[in-house]
Structure formats: C-alpha cells, structure tokens
Design an enzyme around this catalytic site. Structure first.
Site, PDB file in Angstrom:
ATOM      1  N   HIS A 106     -92.671  50.960  80.708  1.00 40.70           N
ATOM      2  CA  HIS A 106     -92.806  51.770  79.496  1.00 40.70           C
ATOM      3  C   HIS A 106     -93.130  50.851  78.327  1.00 40.70           C
ATOM      4  O   HIS A 106     -92.387  49.907  78.040  1.00 40.70           O
ATOM      5  CB  HIS A 106     -91.510  52.532  79.203  1.00 40.70           C
ATOM      6  CG  HIS A 106     -91.279  53.688  80.137  1.00 40.70           C
ATOM      7  ND1 HIS A 106     -90.307  54.626  79.916  1.00 40.70           N
ATOM      8  CD2 HIS A 106     -91.907  54.049  81.286  1.00 40.70           C
ATOM      9  CE1 HIS A 106     -90.335  55.532  80.878  1.00 40.70           C
ATOM     10  NE2 HIS A 106     -91.295  55.186  81.720  1.00 40.70           N
ATOM     11  N   TYR A 165     -86.102  60.384  72.757  1.00 39.41           N
ATOM     12  CA  TYR A 165     -84.789  60.453  72.118  1.00 39.41           C
ATOM     13  C   TYR A 165     -84.875  61.478  70.988  1.00 39.41           C
ATOM     14  O   TYR A 165     -85.643  61.292  70.042  1.00 39.41           O
ATOM     15  CB  TYR A 165     -84.390  59.098  71.538  1.00 39.41           C
ATOM     16  CG  TYR A 165     -84.025  58.055  72.563  1.00 39.41           C
ATOM     17  CD1 TYR A 165     -82.685  57.752  72.820  1.00 39.41           C
ATOM     18  CD2 TYR A 165     -85.002  57.349  73.256  1.00 39.41           C
ATOM     19  CE1 TYR A 165     -82.335  56.783  73.748  1.00 39.41           C
ATOM     20  CE2 TYR A 165     -84.668  56.377  74.189  1.00 39.41           C
ATOM     21  CZ  TYR A 165     -83.325  56.103  74.429  1.00 39.41           C
ATOM     22  OH  TYR A 165     -82.984  55.149  75.352  1.00 39.41           O
ATOM     23  N   PRO A 217     -74.351  54.325  75.848  1.00 39.92           N
ATOM     24  CA  PRO A 217     -75.621  54.209  76.571  1.00 39.92           C
ATOM     25  C   PRO A 217     -76.858  54.398  75.707  1.00 39.92           C
ATOM     26  O   PRO A 217     -77.973  54.170  76.195  1.00 39.92           O
ATOM     27  CB  PRO A 217     -75.524  55.317  77.625  1.00 39.92           C
ATOM     28  CG  PRO A 217     -74.608  56.330  77.020  1.00 39.92           C
ATOM     29  CD  PRO A 217     -73.606  55.542  76.220  1.00 39.92           C
ATOM     30  N   LYS A 256     -78.197  49.163  76.848  1.00 40.75           N
ATOM     31  CA  LYS A 256     -77.832  47.752  76.849  1.00 40.75           C
ATOM     32  C   LYS A 256     -76.840  47.349  77.932  1.00 40.75           C
ATOM     33  O   LYS A 256     -76.696  46.160  78.225  1.00 40.75           O
ATOM     34  CB  LYS A 256     -77.235  47.376  75.477  1.00 40.75           C
ATOM     35  CG  LYS A 256     -78.278  47.352  74.377  1.00 40.75           C
ATOM     36  CD  LYS A 256     -79.187  46.155  74.513  1.00 40.75           C
ATOM     37  CE  LYS A 256     -80.409  46.241  73.657  1.00 40.75           C
ATOM     38  NZ  LYS A 256     -81.645  46.510  74.367  1.00 40.75           N
ATOM     39  N   TYR A 297     -84.618  47.014  71.303  1.00 39.16           N
ATOM     40  CA  TYR A 297     -84.659  47.822  72.519  1.00 39.16           C
ATOM     41  C   TYR A 297     -85.213  47.032  73.706  1.00 39.16           C
ATOM     42  O   TYR A 297     -84.701  47.112  74.822  1.00 39.16           O
ATOM     43  CB  TYR A 297     -85.494  49.074  72.282  1.00 39.16           C
ATOM     44  CG  TYR A 297     -85.261  50.172  73.299  1.00 39.16           C
ATOM     45  CD1 TYR A 297     -84.358  51.192  73.053  1.00 39.16           C
ATOM     46  CD2 TYR A 297     -85.964  50.186  74.508  1.00 39.16           C
ATOM     47  CE1 TYR A 297     -84.146  52.212  73.983  1.00 39.16           C
ATOM     48  CE2 TYR A 297     -85.754  51.189  75.441  1.00 39.16           C
ATOM     49  CZ  TYR A 297     -84.848  52.199  75.171  1.00 39.16           C
ATOM     50  OH  TYR A 297     -84.629  53.189  76.099  1.00 39.16           O
TER      51      TYR A 297
END
Length: 394
Positions: free
Chosen positions: A75, A203, A294, A298, A386
């Site tokens: 991704h 998200y 979550p 991480k 991220y």
C-alpha cells in the site's frame, strides 16, 4: 525432571520470540523457545497486520520471510475520510516508503517455518510455566505436552510472552515503572465475505464514531467500527453490523461492499509501557513490555523492532562478556516505543468520538484532520510515522 541448558531462553513463540530466536541463530547463539499455546492456536489467531517498510526489510534481509512480498499487499498510501470525503495520504510521494498488508498470522507461519528449517528448538503447548531469576542463571520450569517436567537453565531469559507476561511479573517489587492508559471505547472487528471497498485502508471519522475499512484477500475483508468496551459481539447480527458501517462510511458516491460476516470480536484499547526492560539477566520484548491502541498499526512493528535491537545487544554481550552491555537495550528500544505511543494516541484521539465530547472538541477534531490532509507538512508527518522510522539493521 529433565534439565536443559541453553544460552538464551525465550518465553513466547509468537512473532517476537521466533524472530529473536532466528536472529540469534544467525549469530551462532543457541536458544530454546517455549509457548503455552499450540502451533495451531497461534496460527489460528486472526489479527490484522500492517507491516512498516523497515519491518518488511528486516524480515527479508534476515532471511525470515520472502512470502511477504509475494503474498502481501503493498500500500502506497491510506485514506482519511471525514465529512463524507476521502483524503489520500500519499506515502510514496511524501516520504518514498510504503507499507504492506500482511496478517500477523502469516508472519508467525513464516517465522515458524524458518525455525523448523534451521533446526531451531521451539516447543509449543507447554504448561505450568514458571520463571526464577533469583539464582546466578535464570531458570524456566514447565511441563511438556507429553506430561514430562522440564527445567531450562540459561544465560539470559527473554520475556516475549505477551501482555499477560509472567516474565514481566518476575521483576522484583519496585524494580520497574509502569505507564498505563485505558480508553473509553473499543473496536468491533469482523471478517466479511465481500469484494474490496477500496484498494487502500480507509480510516473514517464520523459523527457516529470511527470506522476502518481494511482488506484481507480479494474475497474476504476485515473491518472495524468504534464501540463500547463492554459490547457483546453475539448481540450483533449481520444486518445490524452493516447498518452501522453504512451510516459511518457511506456517502457522496462511496459505499462499503457488503457480504456474509464470518467472524466477530471486540478489541479493547490500552496504552502501556514498562521500564526498564531489563532486570539482571531477564529482558522484555513486544507486548510484554508495551502495548498501543491499534489505530496507528504499531503493535507488531514495535515487537519486531524490539527484537532487532535485542539481538544486536545480546550478540554484543557474548562478544564482550559484560552484562552492563545489556543496559543499552532499554534506552534504544524505548525511544521508538514512546514515538509510537504518541502517534497511536494522537491518531486515536483525532479519529474517534470521545464520550462526553463537547461541540468545541468535535470541531477541533475536524480542524485537525483538515490540517493534516490540507498541508504537505502535516501529511508528511502522518506518512513518516505510519510507514515507520528507521528500523534497526541486522
């Protein structure tokens, strides 16, 4: 009672324990790894898995896994969705990195196969495990699956045995500090037989609460939505779940793909750190040392980073024959841990509806999301955190 001796005893045969065993084996250091769970129990535990770029390089460069590149899904960004609009964070364009969607179960399967191929001593399904660090050498006692009692003596003992770690509790009273936060919400997670709703993770922050659209395979998807910590999965049928997802994510031409739901669970949110990570010849890694919500993806990455550092420190310990070398581990590992704690907390509070939030709080969240998605500098921070900070090299 059978007595075994090894250089490093590892309690916990999940990804952290197996990767450490693998890395130490490459340095010629002998290990015995045990777990109270059977192989099938660990392999059958369904968990999400976003691997940072550095985690993928660590698995590849160490020879632990090549399947991550063939079976994993790369991704190059994620979508932050709010006010009914998608806003893509372009990882490649901003920081030149990607992440891989590769379930933790598959990381475990790869590492377990690697240890078998290399002749590693890994023992699943043990019981009655106890640790003792009072003597000159740490010891672990346990019962083998065939009922035989075993005593394992080692130079070093590693606790990679998860958030309910027995090794962590072997530290003497007053020997460590703890930092803890429990959140007033959880994630309702489910697997659905459906086509992908999007080719990257989405998200979503909505007035009804957070939702996450993830992928697993071309025909099976993994999704989550914010819920109360005491929510009971059995009280949610398919229609109720999809109604909740629709009102959180659908709109302006975007619709979640639906299908039969095959698994449901509730994931509580906690932040936890303990320090130091070493007492004498006992050291902690992974969830035994820290947990994160979550939201920031991480948890697994921190565990892999821990053992990369720990393997290097243990190799230095054997080269120098100096126990003080082991102190380097805590400082190096915790620098990354606290960065991840900050990012996970920040992303969580930015995207979730907090009980008791005022109209000011809600508008501030929207402003924060607009700042992140509308500014290259804001998007770059999100992308860097991220995709992960520099990974310890092996």
């Amino acid at each position: 009672m059978n007595t075994l001796r090894t250089q490093v005893a590892i309690v916990g045969a999940g990804p952290a324990g197996l990767l450490l065993s693998h890395l130490l084996g490459r340095s010629g250091i002998e290990t015995v790894t045990i777990d109270h769970r059977t192989y099938d129990e660990i392999a059958g535990t369904i968990r999400a898995g976003i691997l940072e770029a550095g985690s993928v390089r660590l698995l590849m460069d160490s020879g632990a896994s090549t399947r991550v590149l063939t079976d994993g899904h790369r991704h190059d960004g994620v979508v932050l969705r709010f006010d009914g609009e998608n806003h893509r964070i372009d990882f490649q364009g901003l920081v030149g990195e990607s992440v891989w969607l590769y379930p933790q179960t598959d990381v475990f399967i790869d590492l377990a196969a690697r240890r078998r191929a290399d002749g590693g001593d890994v023992r699943y399904g043990v019981s009655d495990t106890a640790v003792d660090i009072s003597g000159s050498r740490p010891t672990v006692t346990y019962t083998e699956p065939d009922g035989s009692a075993t005593r394992l003596e080692a130079d070093l003992l590693i606790g990679a045995d998860g958030s309910r770690s027995i090794c962590r509790h072997a530290f003497p009273d007053g020997g460590r500090g703890e930092w803890f936060r429990e959140y007033p919400f959880a994630w309702f997670g489910f697997l659905a037989e459906a086509a992908p709703s999007h080719d990257e993770l989405v998200y979503t922050r909505s007035d009804y609460g957070f939702a996450l659209i993830s992928q697993r395979t071309p025909t099976v998807q993994r999704m989550y939505f914010q819920c109360a910590p005491d929510e009971r999965p059995e009280e949610w049928d398919d229609d109720r779940i999809w109604t909740e997802m629709r009102r959180r994510v659908n709109g302006n031409g975007f619709e979640v793909e639906e299908g039969p739901i095959t698994a449901k669970m509730v994931l509580p949110f906690r932040s936890f750190v303990t320090a130091p990570l070493r007492h004498d010849r006992l050291l902690l890694a992974g969830d035994a040392a820290h947990t994160v919500p979550p939201t920031g993806a991480k948890g697994l990455n921190l565990a892999l980073a821990d053992v990369a550092i720990l393997a290097e420190v243990i190799a230095d310990f054997y080269a120098a024959r100096d126990a003080d070398v082991l102190d380097r581990y805590t400082e190096r590992a915790l620098e990354r841990v606290w960065r991840a704690q900050h990012f996970s907390y920040w992303a969580t509070t930015m995207l979730h509806m907090v009980p008791g939030a005022t109209p000011f709080d809600i508008q501030r969240q929207r402003g924060e999301l607009a700042l992140i998605t509308g500014s290259r500098h804001g998007s770059t921070y999100f992308a860097e955190a991220y995709t992960g900070w520099q990974q310890p090299k092996q």
